[in-house]
Scaffold this active site. Sequence first.
Site, PDB file in Angstrom:
ATOM      1  N   THR A   1      50.189  30.821  86.547  1.00  0.00           N
ATOM      2  CA  THR A   1      51.007  31.948  87.000  1.00  0.00           C
ATOM      3  C   THR A   1      51.679  32.580  85.793  1.00  0.00           C
ATOM      4  O   THR A   1      52.259  31.884  84.959  1.00  0.00           O
ATOM      5  CB  THR A   1      52.086  31.478  88.000  1.00  0.00           C
ATOM      6  OG1 THR A   1      51.460  30.868  89.124  1.00  0.00           O
ATOM      7  CG2 THR A   1      52.948  32.640  88.472  1.00  0.00           C
TER       8      THR A   1
ATOM      9  N   LEU B   1      57.290  28.062  86.192  1.00  0.00           N
ATOM     10  CA  LEU B   1      56.143  28.794  86.714  1.00  0.00           C
ATOM     11  C   LEU B   1      54.920  27.905  86.519  1.00  0.00           C
ATOM     12  O   LEU B   1      54.795  27.243  85.481  1.00  0.00           O
ATOM     13  CB  LEU B   1      55.928  30.119  85.966  1.00  0.00           C
ATOM     14  CG  LEU B   1      56.955  31.239  86.160  1.00  0.00           C
ATOM     15  CD1 LEU B   1      56.563  32.458  85.336  1.00  0.00           C
ATOM     16  CD2 LEU B   1      57.077  31.627  87.631  1.00  0.00           C
ATOM     17  N   ASP B   2      54.018  27.881  87.510  1.00  0.00           N
ATOM     18  CA  ASP B   2      52.779  27.123  87.342  1.00  0.00           C
ATOM     19  C   ASP B   2      52.035  27.611  86.100  1.00  0.00           C
ATOM     20  O   ASP B   2      52.163  28.777  85.714  1.00  0.00           O
ATOM     21  CB  ASP B   2      51.861  27.319  88.559  1.00  0.00           C
ATOM     22  CG  ASP B   2      52.455  26.726  89.825  1.00  0.00           C
ATOM     23  OD1 ASP B   2      53.330  25.855  89.727  1.00  0.00           O
ATOM     24  OD2 ASP B   2      52.026  27.141  90.920  1.00  0.00           O
ATOM     25  N   ARG B   3      51.214  26.714  85.527  1.00  0.00           N
ATOM     26  CA  ARG B   3      50.477  27.054  84.315  1.00  0.00           C
ATOM     27  C   ARG B   3      49.725  28.390  84.448  1.00  0.00           C
ATOM     28  O   ARG B   3      49.786  29.241  83.567  1.00  0.00           O
ATOM     29  CB  ARG B   3      49.484  25.942  83.975  1.00  0.00           C
ATOM     30  CG  ARG B   3      48.659  26.250  82.718  1.00  0.00           C
ATOM     31  CD  ARG B   3      47.338  25.504  82.757  1.00  0.00           C
ATOM     32  NE  ARG B   3      47.501  24.104  82.482  1.00  0.00           N
ATOM     33  CZ  ARG B   3      47.420  23.561  81.254  1.00  0.00           C
ATOM     34  NH1 ARG B   3      47.178  24.329  80.219  1.00  0.00           N
ATOM     35  NH2 ARG B   3      47.568  22.266  81.086  1.00  0.00           N
TER      36      ARG B   3
ATOM     37  N   ARG C   1      51.670  29.877  97.036  1.00  0.00           N
ATOM     38  CA  ARG C   1      50.266  29.468  97.166  1.00  0.00           C
ATOM     39  C   ARG C   1      49.992  28.819  98.528  1.00  0.00           C
ATOM     40  O   ARG C   1      48.994  29.125  99.184  1.00  0.00           O
ATOM     41  CB  ARG C   1      49.916  28.525  96.009  1.00  0.00           C
ATOM     42  CG  ARG C   1      50.036  29.212  94.648  1.00  0.00           C
ATOM     43  CD  ARG C   1      50.006  28.234  93.485  1.00  0.00           C
ATOM     44  NE  ARG C   1      48.708  27.561  93.372  1.00  0.00           N
ATOM     45  CZ  ARG C   1      48.440  26.658  92.430  1.00  0.00           C
ATOM     46  NH1 ARG C   1      49.377  26.326  91.546  1.00  0.00           N
ATOM     47  NH2 ARG C   1      47.243  26.093  92.390  1.00  0.00           N
TER      48      ARG C   1
END
Length: 316
Positions: free
Chosen positions: A156, A152-154, A253
């Site tokens: 998110t 997961l992105d930082r 995104r």
Amino acid sequence: MKKGTKAPRFAGKKEAGAHHRNSAPPRQFKVAEDGELLAFLLVKLAPQGRNSVKSLLAHGQISVDDRVEKLYNHPLKPGQVVTVRKDRNTVAPLLVGLKILYEDDAIIVINKDAGLLSIATEQETELTAYRQLTAHVRITHPQNRIFVLHRLDRETSGVMMFAKSEQVQQKMQDGWKDIVKERMYVALVEGMVKKTQGTITSWLRETSTLKMYSSHTPNDGQHAVTHYKVLRASRNYSLLEVHLETGRKNQIRVHMQDLGHPVANDKKYGAKTKPFSRLGLHARVLAFEHPVTGKLMRFETDVPKPFLSQFKEEPQ
């Protein structure tokens, strides 16, 4: 479908006398029927209170067949032996920015906060979910490891999982499309999305500056498919339920930008507003077949309150 019980946020500070060994011998109890660890202990250790028993679990004082167990919902089988030690000989590390939702010998499932890196990059060596969980599994054995399954992105938040062996990692990655049954996100996006549901399809490519973008030329990059449904909408923001058919880097995104409604606070992909300090993206549901038992597991988390607070003045 059973939802994982949340594990405690473990104590991080050493308490006075935490390493002082009491001479009292450990108590042992044989399991007679299927059940869960906390319920079993509450019966066996009565009249000890619930908080007292939870403290024993959090401080590594409970073992099942000589393996330290901390999860309240750890399943027990007839014939197993539960040991209760008086001494606190392991003090669990503080878990920062994550909560363990479920753990067994094969997998560990967490709810990650926004702001915590999943794993370190070459440029970043700070505290990560990966590093903290490695320390967590090494309490029981110094050789224990965890293995990355997805990221997961930082910024998110939400549900993600790790494997606890290379074999499980390989099996899950090889069969990811079949094993993972549902990945559902909620996204707070800019503006009012007028079409109540839809599908976005493109081929994703990456620039030299590591930014992803869509190509609509067939096979020009990684194929990406995103389905969405509007849950709430106002003039300024819409709350979407987003299902991933493919799991590409920054897929949601990029696709929200393609839709003309970037994820809130996602300046990298076209957002103009900053309603809060985090990204408006949360991995809400993860459902999959357990890689060992084949049992369907489903974990669902709450929609972050800052997302919902954007609609407080809107009629429901």
